[in-house]
Design a protein around this motif. Structure first.
Motif, PDB file in Angstrom:
ATOM      1  N   LEU A  22      19.239  62.136  45.973  1.00  0.00           N
ATOM      2  CA  LEU A  22      19.696  62.537  44.642  1.00  0.00           C
ATOM      3  C   LEU A  22      20.924  63.424  44.800  1.00  0.00           C
ATOM      4  CD1 LEU A  22      19.112  62.721  41.527  1.00  0.00           C
ATOM      5  CD2 LEU A  22      17.880  64.837  42.055  1.00  0.00           C
ATOM      6  N   SER A  50      21.094  58.126  43.969  1.00  0.00           N
ATOM      7  CA  SER A  50      21.060  58.368  42.525  1.00  0.00           C
ATOM      8  C   SER A  50      22.031  59.489  42.185  1.00  0.00           C
ATOM      9  CB  SER A  50      19.641  58.759  42.081  1.00  0.00           C
ATOM     10  OG  SER A  50      19.620  59.106  40.708  1.00  0.00           O
ATOM     11  N   PHE A  79      15.345  62.792  39.393  1.00  0.00           N
ATOM     12  CA  PHE A  79      14.583  63.121  40.596  1.00  0.00           C
ATOM     13  C   PHE A  79      13.222  62.415  40.596  1.00  0.00           C
ATOM     14  CE2 PHE A  79      11.271  65.606  42.632  1.00  0.00           C
ATOM     15  CZ  PHE A  79      11.797  65.845  43.893  1.00  0.00           C
ATOM     16  N   LEU A  82      13.532  58.677  41.107  1.00  0.00           N
ATOM     17  CA  LEU A  82      13.843  58.333  42.495  1.00  0.00           C
ATOM     18  C   LEU A  82      12.628  58.553  43.390  1.00  0.00           C
ATOM     19  CD1 LEU A  82      16.142  57.428  44.381  1.00  0.00           C
ATOM     20  CD2 LEU A  82      16.735  59.839  44.688  1.00  0.00           C
TER      21      LEU A  82
END
Length: 248
Positions: A22, A50, A79, A82
């Protein structure tokens, strides 16, 4: 298998064993701010990357009426999404994104945390004076209009309402205590010529987080937009090597 240099890192893992990363941009920013790092990871790994954009942010700023809670909520949503797809999860946060990333790491945990120019403190008056002098010189020479980063900062300044700045300050004040609860391996990178986030911000974070595995790296010539500055290659190398190190 894992290769370095110009080769691609392939973990040969799927589903719960997949690696996710992330990447969080800064206040009034966009994925552009971390794009050199995310592009490198996309080219050299098969990880899930991401890069969410907070409400009101992006290439066209629309920050009026947007609260800092919405920025946190969007990062948290990305978050958790993912995490559903990844057994191993890394967080990389730039500037305000570093503050949000630290909060997520303290609340949920992750496998590694990278903080780039994280804004636990902000504004470096001495460096700002130097930067203004440089802009004046470029202005006299007629080259300022060709400075992409200056043009981006100017547009940000013009398009950012005062209320959004207050929301940024609220976010830092609210999430800053989270650093006391970070136990995961952490890499902190700070530009020594940063006019927006002073050196003491990185020092504070390094001293505050209780993680037994932490590293503080300074880039001697870099300003705030650290991913796009002159030490870019060193930054990417530091980030990539840190992520390639065994977690245990």
């Amino acid at each position: 298998m894992i290769f370095y240099g110009h080769y691609r890192v392939t973990n040969d893992k799927k589903g719960d064993n997949m690696i996710g990363c992330l990447c969080l941009h800064g206040f009034t920013g966009s994925p552009y701010e971390v794009e050199p790092v995310t592009r490198y990871l996309e080219e050299h790994t098969d990880w899930l990357i991401s890069v969410p954009t907070y409400p009101g942010h992006g290439e066209q700023l629309m920050l009026k009426g947007i609260t800092h809670k919405l920025w946190i909520d969007e990062a948290e949503r990305a978050f958790l999404e993912l995490r559903k797809k990844s057994g191993t999860l890394y967080i990389l946060g730039f500037s305000m994104g570093g503050i949000i990333g630290g909060y997520l790491a303290s609340k949920y945990g992750c496998d590694k945390l990278i903080l780039l120019s994280a804004s636990a403190y902000y504004m470096n008056p001495a460096q700002m004076v130097k930067d203004i002098k440089d802009m004046i010189i470029k202005g006299v020479r007629g080259t300022l209009k060709d400075d992409e980063l200056y043009l981006r900062y100017r547009k940000k300044f013009m398009d950012t309402p005062l209320s959004a700045t207050f929301e940024f300050r609220k976010l830092v004040k609210t999430l800053k205590p989270s650093f006391r609860d970070i136990e995961v391996p952490t890499l902190i990178i700070q530009g020594e010529c940063d006019g927006l986030v002073p050196r003491k911000s990185a020092e504070y974070i390094y001293k505050t987080i209780p993680s037994k595995r932490k590293k503080l790296c300074y880039l001697k010539e870099s300003k705030h937009m650290i991913c796009h500055d002159v030490d870019q290659e060193q930054l990417i190398e530091e980030v990539f090597q840190f992520l390639m190190e065994p977690t245990k």
